[in-house]
Enzyme design. Structure first.
Site, PDB file in Angstrom:
ATOM      1  N   ALA A 296      47.705  41.705  35.455  1.00 36.62           N
ATOM      2  CA  ALA A 296      46.951  40.916  36.436  1.00 36.62           C
ATOM      3  C   ALA A 296      46.574  39.586  35.800  1.00 36.62           C
ATOM      4  O   ALA A 296      46.799  39.386  34.596  1.00 36.62           O
ATOM      5  CB  ALA A 296      45.687  41.658  36.854  1.00 36.62           C
ATOM      6  N   LYS A 297      46.049  38.696  36.553  1.00 38.70           N
ATOM      7  CA  LYS A 297      45.515  37.446  35.990  1.00 38.70           C
ATOM      8  C   LYS A 297      44.591  36.828  37.023  1.00 38.70           C
ATOM      9  O   LYS A 297      44.730  37.066  38.219  1.00 38.70           O
ATOM     10  CB  LYS A 297      46.652  36.474  35.677  1.00 38.70           C
TER      11      LYS A 297
END
Ligand code: NAD
Length: 431
Positions: free
Chosen positions: A108-109
């Site tokens: 994720a980011k």
């Protein structure tokens, strides 16, 4: 006909990398489609009261790319160039990184479009807390665990943890990693990305017969990753650091310097530029210096088809995420320059983030020696797996299984079932 200019859009680059890897791995088109698309994207626009009393609306993102092998995991970036495509690319690279390292996390980011350099600490705190509140609907210790990235740090993580904990009514250290030690951070997390990079560089040095003692090193980006990497290469490997840079420019001395002194200078003056006994160079010049090791540790899109023919290092150690375009990768490969890819080179950060999360969930904390030894075992093992894979050129049907090939064992259990029952430290042994 002139060749179309290469794209610098990070998500287009990430998707091209998937296509290339997919071809080598003989993946079918349906699987490629899955791997080329994020699972979930959240865009938030939220108001923040600035110090002068006016309200400003910021835009932020959290992209959850893939959680096939565990909870989503990835940093949060504050930068004026943050875009949805950049966050998508970074979340995609996090997915492959966790798989390469054998860490039971997905990718994720997150990011907020802002200029943290022009904001006061109070404004940053208010922005962080509001952003954390907006993304709280999709993050959590068993769902998605943020960490620091460019222009965010342990203080940012402490604000996020506090915001989420306030709403839950109890302390939730497992919701973020990269926290200060006093609220559940891990020893060694601050330097983990760089320590892992140092181990990867050491292993790469053995393969290309480069003795790191006295080897010359140029580091672009003297932030968390770059400054610790320069220090560790200097102090623990005896390398000669000849150039470092930050957003304001770079410095060079063929005699080398002690990165700890440069850091003290930067803390006083705000930049590495002007450090006594060095001459000023640009960030572009730094990358092309005649050194043994080039370490891009700032942002993506630094090594392109334009400058790749002029790179002189024997090893490129990618501390930053996505610093090399696919076209530059081809050129460097043809020129016999060994690139340690980001998803391996900087994988020490997420590895120790994983250790931190395990310590939080088990409420049992490790010594620095424990952390460093386990990190070294995981880095060396991941390096060797990647090196072996690099040696095999034939298409491999079963290769999609690589992501499940945990060195940590326990592949018969889902990460969530492990979270529920078992003592997490049981699995954490060096491979
Ligand atoms: P940071 O904010 O601590 O440092 C970034 C550094 O880059 C600063 O010194 C800044 O001055 C410099 N910089 C910014 N723009 C620049 C430019 N245009 N040219 C040259 N230098 C520039 O960030 P960080 O945490 O060290 O992250 C750096 C890179 O490493 C990013 O690509 C990040 O995604 C990646 N990374 C970070 C971690 C981590 O644990 N922090 C882990 C894996 C990968």
């Amino acid at each position: 006909m002139a060749k179309a200019k290469e794209t610098l859009n990070p998500f287009e680059i990430a998707r091209e990398q998937i296509d290339r890897a997919g071809k080598k791995l003989n993946l079918d088109s349906g699987m490629l489609e899955v791997l080329k698309n994020p699972r979930r994207e959240l865009t938030v626009h939220f108001p923040v009261k600035m110090d002068d009393g006016h309200i400003r609306v910021f835009t932020g993102y959290r992209v959850q790319y893939n959680d096939a092998i565990g909870p989503f995991k990835g940093g949060i970036r504050y930068h004026w160039n943050v875009s949805l495509d950049e966050v998508r690319a970074l979340s995609c690279w996090m997915t492959w990184k966790c798989a390469v390292m054998g860490i039971p996390y997905g990718g994720a980011k997150g990011g907020v479009i802002c200029n943290p350099k022009e904001m006061s600490k109070d404004e940053l705190e208010r922005m962080t807390r509001r952003y954390a509140s907006e993304i709280s609907i999709i993050i959590g210790p068993e769902k998605d665990i943020p960490a620091p990235d460019v222009y965010t740090d342990s203080q940012t993580m402490a604000w996020i943890m506090d915001t989420i904990s306030m709403n839950k009514g109890f302390a939730m250290p497992g919701v973020v990693t990269g926290k200060p030690l006093v609220i559940g951070g891990s020893l060694g997390r601050d330097e983990a990305t760089s320590r892992g990079m140092m181990y990867a560089t050491r292993e790469a040095g053995k393969k290309v017969k480069l003795n790191l003692r006295g080897a010359s090193v140029a580091v672009q980006g003297f932030g968390n990753v770059g400054s610790h990497y320069a220090r560790l290469m200097h102090d623990e490997q005896g390398a000669k650091i000849v150039a470092v840079s930050d957003s304001k420019g770079g410095i060079y001395s063929d005699k080398g310097f002690d990165p700890k002194e440069v850091l003290a200078f930067k803390e006083k003056t705000g930049s590495v530029v002007g450090f006594p006994g060095t001459r000023e160079i640009t960030n572009e010049e730094l990358i092309e210096l005649p050194v043994d090791i080039v370490a891009p540790c700032a942002l993506e899109g630094i090594l392109t088809s334009e400058n790749a023919p002029r790179i002189k290092g024997k090893i490129v150690a990618e501390g930053a995420n996505g610093p090399t375009t696919p076209e530059a990768d081809d050129i460097l490969h043809k020129r016999g320059i060994l690139v340690i890819p980001d998803i391996l080179a900087n994988g020490g950060g997420v590895t120790v983030s994983y250790f931190e999360w395990v310590q939080n969930l088990s409420e049992f904390f490790w010594t620095k020696k424990d952390v460093d030894e386990k990190l070294e075992g995981i880095m060396v093992s991941a390096f060797n797996r990647v090196w072996d894979m690099r040696g095999r050129d034939r298409p491999r049907r079963r290769s999609v299984q690589v992501a499940w090939d945990f060195p940590l064992g326990a592949r018969d259990e889902s990460p969530r079932s492990r979270l529920r029952g078992r003592h997490p430290t049981e699995r954490v042994v060096p491979p």
